[in-house]
Design a protein around this motif. Structure first.
Motif, PDB file in Angstrom:
ATOM      1  N   SER A 278       0.829  -1.201   0.000  1.00 38.85           N
ATOM      2  CA  SER A 278       0.000   0.000   0.000  1.00 38.85           C
ATOM      3  C   SER A 278       0.868   1.258   0.000  1.00 38.85           C
ATOM      4  O   SER A 278       0.602   2.207  -0.748  1.00 38.85           O
ATOM      5  CB  SER A 278      -0.923  -0.001   1.217  1.00 38.85           C
ATOM      6  N   HIS A 279       1.905   1.264   0.816  1.00 35.89           N
ATOM      7  CA  HIS A 279       2.763   2.457   0.890  1.00 35.89           C
ATOM      8  C   HIS A 279       3.475   2.698  -0.437  1.00 35.89           C
ATOM      9  O   HIS A 279       3.588   3.850  -0.896  1.00 35.89           O
ATOM     10  CB  HIS A 279       3.792   2.310   2.016  1.00 35.89           C
ATOM     11  N   GLU A 280       3.927   1.638  -1.079  1.00 34.33           N
ATOM     12  CA  GLU A 280       4.592   1.797  -2.377  1.00 34.33           C
ATOM     13  C   GLU A 280       3.627   2.314  -3.436  1.00 34.33           C
ATOM     14  O   GLU A 280       3.987   3.162  -4.264  1.00 34.33           O
ATOM     15  CB  GLU A 280       5.200   0.464  -2.814  1.00 34.33           C
ATOM     16  N   ILE A 281       2.387   1.802  -3.416  1.00 33.65           N
ATOM     17  CA  ILE A 281       1.375   2.274  -4.368  1.00 33.65           C
ATOM     18  C   ILE A 281       1.066   3.747  -4.129  1.00 33.65           C
ATOM     19  O   ILE A 281       0.984   4.550  -5.067  1.00 33.65           O
ATOM     20  CB  ILE A 281       0.092   1.427  -4.250  1.00 33.65           C
TER      21      ILE A 281
ATOM     22  N   ILE B  65      -8.746  14.765  -0.431  1.00 30.39           N
ATOM     23  CA  ILE B  65      -8.365  13.519  -1.092  1.00 30.39           C
ATOM     24  C   ILE B  65      -9.552  12.567  -1.134  1.00 30.39           C
ATOM     25  O   ILE B  65     -10.381  12.535  -0.231  1.00 30.39           O
ATOM     26  CB  ILE B  65      -7.153  12.844  -0.426  1.00 30.39           C
ATOM     27  N   LEU B  66      -9.634  11.826  -2.230  1.00 27.12           N
ATOM     28  CA  LEU B  66     -10.670  10.806  -2.415  1.00 27.12           C
ATOM     29  C   LEU B  66      -9.978   9.472  -2.638  1.00 27.12           C
ATOM     30  O   LEU B  66      -9.240   9.302  -3.617  1.00 27.12           O
ATOM     31  CB  LEU B  66     -11.553  11.152  -3.614  1.00 27.12           C
ATOM     32  N   ILE B  67     -10.195   8.551  -1.721  1.00 26.13           N
ATOM     33  CA  ILE B  67      -9.687   7.189  -1.848  1.00 26.13           C
ATOM     34  C   ILE B  67     -10.865   6.320  -2.268  1.00 26.13           C
ATOM     35  O   ILE B  67     -11.770   6.046  -1.474  1.00 26.13           O
ATOM     36  CB  ILE B  67      -9.082   6.680  -0.528  1.00 26.13           C
ATOM     37  N   ASN B  68     -10.877   5.924  -3.524  1.00 22.67           N
ATOM     38  CA  ASN B  68     -12.047   5.299  -4.139  1.00 22.67           C
ATOM     39  C   ASN B  68     -11.807   3.829  -4.448  1.00 22.67           C
ATOM     40  O   ASN B  68     -10.824   3.474  -5.102  1.00 22.67           O
ATOM     41  CB  ASN B  68     -12.369   6.048  -5.444  1.00 22.67           C
ATOM     42  N   GLY B  69     -12.713   2.971  -3.983  1.00 26.37           N
ATOM     43  CA  GLY B  69     -12.643   1.551  -4.303  1.00 26.37           C
ATOM     44  C   GLY B  69     -13.316   1.253  -5.628  1.00 26.37           C
ATOM     45  O   GLY B  69     -14.347   1.843  -5.968  1.00 26.37           O
ATOM     46  N   LEU B  70     -12.759   0.300  -6.384  1.00 20.57           N
ATOM     47  CA  LEU B  70     -13.272  -0.005  -7.719  1.00 20.57           C
ATOM     48  C   LEU B  70     -14.365  -1.069  -7.745  1.00 20.57           C
ATOM     49  O   LEU B  70     -14.839  -1.430  -8.814  1.00 20.57           O
ATOM     50  CB  LEU B  70     -12.119  -0.424  -8.639  1.00 20.57           C
ATOM     51  N   GLY B  71     -14.771  -1.578  -6.587  1.00 14.69           N
ATOM     52  CA  GLY B  71     -15.897  -2.504  -6.571  1.00 14.69           C
ATOM     53  C   GLY B  71     -15.713  -3.719  -5.689  1.00 14.69           C
ATOM     54  O   GLY B  71     -16.680  -4.242  -5.144  1.00 14.69           O
ATOM     55  N   ALA B  72     -14.477  -4.214  -5.567  1.00 12.42           N
ATOM     56  CA  ALA B  72     -14.240  -5.431  -4.781  1.00 12.42           C
ATOM     57  C   ALA B  72     -13.094  -5.259  -3.794  1.00 12.42           C
ATOM     58  O   ALA B  72     -12.518  -6.245  -3.345  1.00 12.42           O
ATOM     59  CB  ALA B  72     -13.945  -6.608  -5.712  1.00 12.42           C
TER      60      ALA B  72
ATOM     61  N   GLU C 171     -11.509  -1.739   4.653  1.00 10.39           N
ATOM     62  CA  GLU C 171     -10.288  -1.818   5.471  1.00 10.39           C
ATOM     63  C   GLU C 171      -9.051  -1.498   4.635  1.00 10.39           C
ATOM     64  O   GLU C 171      -8.180  -0.714   5.057  1.00 10.39           O
ATOM     65  CB  GLU C 171     -10.149  -3.209   6.086  1.00 10.39           C
ATOM     66  N   GLU C 172      -8.966  -2.081   3.451  1.00 14.41           N
ATOM     67  CA  GLU C 172      -7.815  -1.824   2.580  1.00 14.41           C
ATOM     68  C   GLU C 172      -7.765  -0.365   2.138  1.00 14.41           C
ATOM     69  O   GLU C 172      -6.683   0.227   2.040  1.00 14.41           O
ATOM     70  CB  GLU C 172      -7.874  -2.745   1.359  1.00 14.41           C
ATOM     71  N   LEU C 173      -8.936   0.205   1.859  1.00 16.53           N
ATOM     72  CA  LEU C 173      -8.967   1.598   1.440  1.00 16.53           C
ATOM     73  C   LEU C 173      -8.456   2.523   2.548  1.00 16.53           C
ATOM     74  O   LEU C 173      -7.764   3.521   2.269  1.00 16.53           O
ATOM     75  CB  LEU C 173     -10.385   1.999   1.037  1.00 16.53           C
ATOM     76  N   TYR C 174      -8.771   2.199   3.800  1.00 11.87           N
ATOM     77  CA  TYR C 174      -8.277   3.028   4.898  1.00 11.87           C
ATOM     78  C   TYR C 174      -6.779   2.845   5.120  1.00 11.87           C
ATOM     79  O   TYR C 174      -6.083   3.786   5.534  1.00 11.87           O
ATOM     80  CB  TYR C 174      -9.071   2.764   6.171  1.00 11.87           C
ATOM     81  N   ILE C 175      -6.266   1.657   4.860  1.00 12.12           N
ATOM     82  CA  ILE C 175      -4.809   1.473   4.902  1.00 12.12           C
ATOM     83  C   ILE C 175      -4.144   2.373   3.867  1.00 12.12           C
ATOM     84  O   ILE C 175      -3.167   3.083   4.152  1.00 12.12           O
ATOM     85  CB  ILE C 175      -4.444  -0.010   4.656  1.00 12.12           C
TER      86      ILE C 175
ATOM     87  N   ILE D 178     -12.129  11.626   1.868  1.00  9.89           N
ATOM     88  CA  ILE D 178     -13.325  10.850   1.531  1.00  9.89           C
ATOM     89  C   ILE D 178     -12.864   9.445   1.162  1.00  9.89           C
ATOM     90  O   ILE D 178     -12.002   9.281   0.283  1.00  9.89           O
ATOM     91  CB  ILE D 178     -14.109  11.482   0.360  1.00  9.89           C
ATOM     92  N   VAL D 179     -13.410   8.444   1.822  1.00 10.94           N
ATOM     93  CA  VAL D 179     -13.011   7.055   1.594  1.00 10.94           C
ATOM     94  C   VAL D 179     -14.255   6.224   1.314  1.00 10.94           C
ATOM     95  O   VAL D 179     -15.225   6.278   2.072  1.00 10.94           O
ATOM     96  CB  VAL D 179     -12.266   6.480   2.813  1.00 10.94           C
ATOM     97  N   GLY D 180     -14.239   5.452   0.238  1.00 11.72           N
ATOM     98  CA  GLY D 180     -15.367   4.577  -0.077  1.00 11.72           C
ATOM     99  C   GLY D 180     -15.446   4.322  -1.567  1.00 11.72           C
ATOM    100  O   GLY D 180     -14.480   4.522  -2.295  1.00 11.72           O
ATOM    101  N   GLU D 181     -16.613   3.878  -2.012  1.00 10.34           N
ATOM    102  CA  GLU D 181     -16.831   3.608  -3.429  1.00 10.34           C
ATOM    103  C   GLU D 181     -17.597   4.764  -4.054  1.00 10.34           C
ATOM    104  O   GLU D 181     -18.745   5.023  -3.696  1.00 10.34           O
ATOM    105  CB  GLU D 181     -17.577   2.284  -3.606  1.00 10.34           C
ATOM    106  N   TYR D 182     -16.960   5.451  -4.996  1.00  4.84           N
ATOM    107  CA  TYR D 182     -17.551   6.606  -5.653  1.00  4.84           C
ATOM    108  C   TYR D 182     -17.559   6.477  -7.172  1.00  4.84           C
ATOM    109  O   TYR D 182     -18.294   7.178  -7.845  1.00  4.84           O
ATOM    110  CB  TYR D 182     -16.832   7.891  -5.218  1.00  4.84           C
TER     111      TYR D 182
END
Length: 330
Positions: free
Chosen positions: A230-233, A255-262, A266-270, A290-294
């Protein structure tokens, strides 16, 4: 293919029927077409904002239809554009005397659709203006030809807030342009996704392999290689983002940390934590996270990182309350 569906060819319409049944107090459809998705009520004298695009990306695009955001959305098939007639019918339904802003992603099919819808609206003396989201830094060096991805969230927020305040069509367009000019996104995929009517993955990634810069329809990225931490990404993504939109020490972003569906929350918050730590180490302040699926891509695993540079005007737009069946911010 394992999906909770009835028939692949009915995937989009069955989904829409479910949304209308669950949220009939907030949304409706017009012109006897399930895919002409609108707010249940309109506010006279307000600029109407219309978006549209292919299904498979919830809550993008139709999930942004509601209070403080968008007024209508043309719903296409999975990864397919809506029709010009659908956008035109939505415009006739939601236009409230102050004109219409078309705000959508920078994809060829969608551009053709909205341009043709504008021609249809012109014949009815409905004033329309357009702006496209084009925030995906890795998709092209030329900002004008970049794909529109999750960063369009900030454009929806800015335009929706300014329209809610009673801004003119030009003022609402300017608010969307402010967000566009100050937003950048980098995304990456860990797995492909399956389009129901196709029934198999739309690209291939090996076990323990990721694709940096992959588009939300499976468009090729900038590299495929071993899965990074995660840190490298976060570090590579921010290097790309800040290389394209440099920020000085003391400047402020959302900042928007957006999940792509799957990807799990927990991973998004990391990932969010790593992004936060790196930005803070550079002296960059964070106004809102903002963290979640958008903006998703069916069941694709992966995420995107968007940054939007803040000023007093953008902060006001970010703080504006919104409510849709999918998004609520007080």
């Amino acid at each position: 293919m394992k999906k909770i569906i009835n028939a692949p060819e009915n995937y989009v319409d069955d989904m829409l029927k479910g949304i209308y049944a669950a949220h009939s107090d907030e949304v409706k459809y017009t012109a006897d077409d399930l895919r002409c998705y609108c707010r249940a009520e309109k506010k006279d004298g307000k600029v109407a904002i219309i978006t549209g695009g292919g299904s498979g990306h919830l809550p993008l695009f139709l999930g942004y239809v509601g209070d403080g955001l968008i007024d209508g959305c043309g719903v296409g098939g999975v990864f397919q554009s809506p029709s010009p007639e659908q956008i035109y019918n939505i415009a006739k339904e939601v236009e409230a005397g102050a004109g219409v802003l078309y705000l959508y992603g920078n994809y060829t099919g969608d551009i053709m659709t909205f341009d043709m819808a504008t021609d249809l609206c012109d014949m009815d003396d409905i004033e329309c203006k357009s702006i496209v989201g084009a925030d995906d830094v890795n998709s092209h060096k030329d900002p004008a030809t970049r794909r529109g991805v999750a960063g369009i969230y900030f454009m929806f927020k800015a335009a929706g807030a300014r329209a809610d305040e009673g801004g003119t069509l030009d003022e609402v367009l300017a608010a969307a342009q402010l967000a566009k000019d100050n937003t950048r996104t980098v995304g990456f995929a860990l797995t492909p996704c399956i389009i129901p009517e196709v029934g198999h993955a739309n690209f291939e990634l090996k076990e323990n392999e990721m694709a940096m810069g992959m588009g939300i329809h499976g468009e090729p990225g900038v590299w495929n290689g071993p899965l990074k931490t995660s840190h490298e990404i976060a570090e590579e993504s921010l290097n790309t983002l800040l290389g394209d939109m440099p920020l000085a020490e003391g400047e402020e972003v959302s900042i928007l940390i957006n999940g792509l569906g799957a990807t799990s929350i927990e991973e998004l918050y990391i990932l969010s934590n790593d992004v936060t730590e790196i930005l803070h180490s550079k002296g960059i302040k964070i106004y809102r996270t903002i963290v979640g699926e958008y903006a998703t891509s069916m069941e694709m695993a992966g995420a995107s990182i968007s940054i939007c540079k803040m000023n007093d005007e953008m902060k006001k737009y970010m703080d504006h309350p919104v409510k849709t069946p999918f998004i609520c911010q007080k």
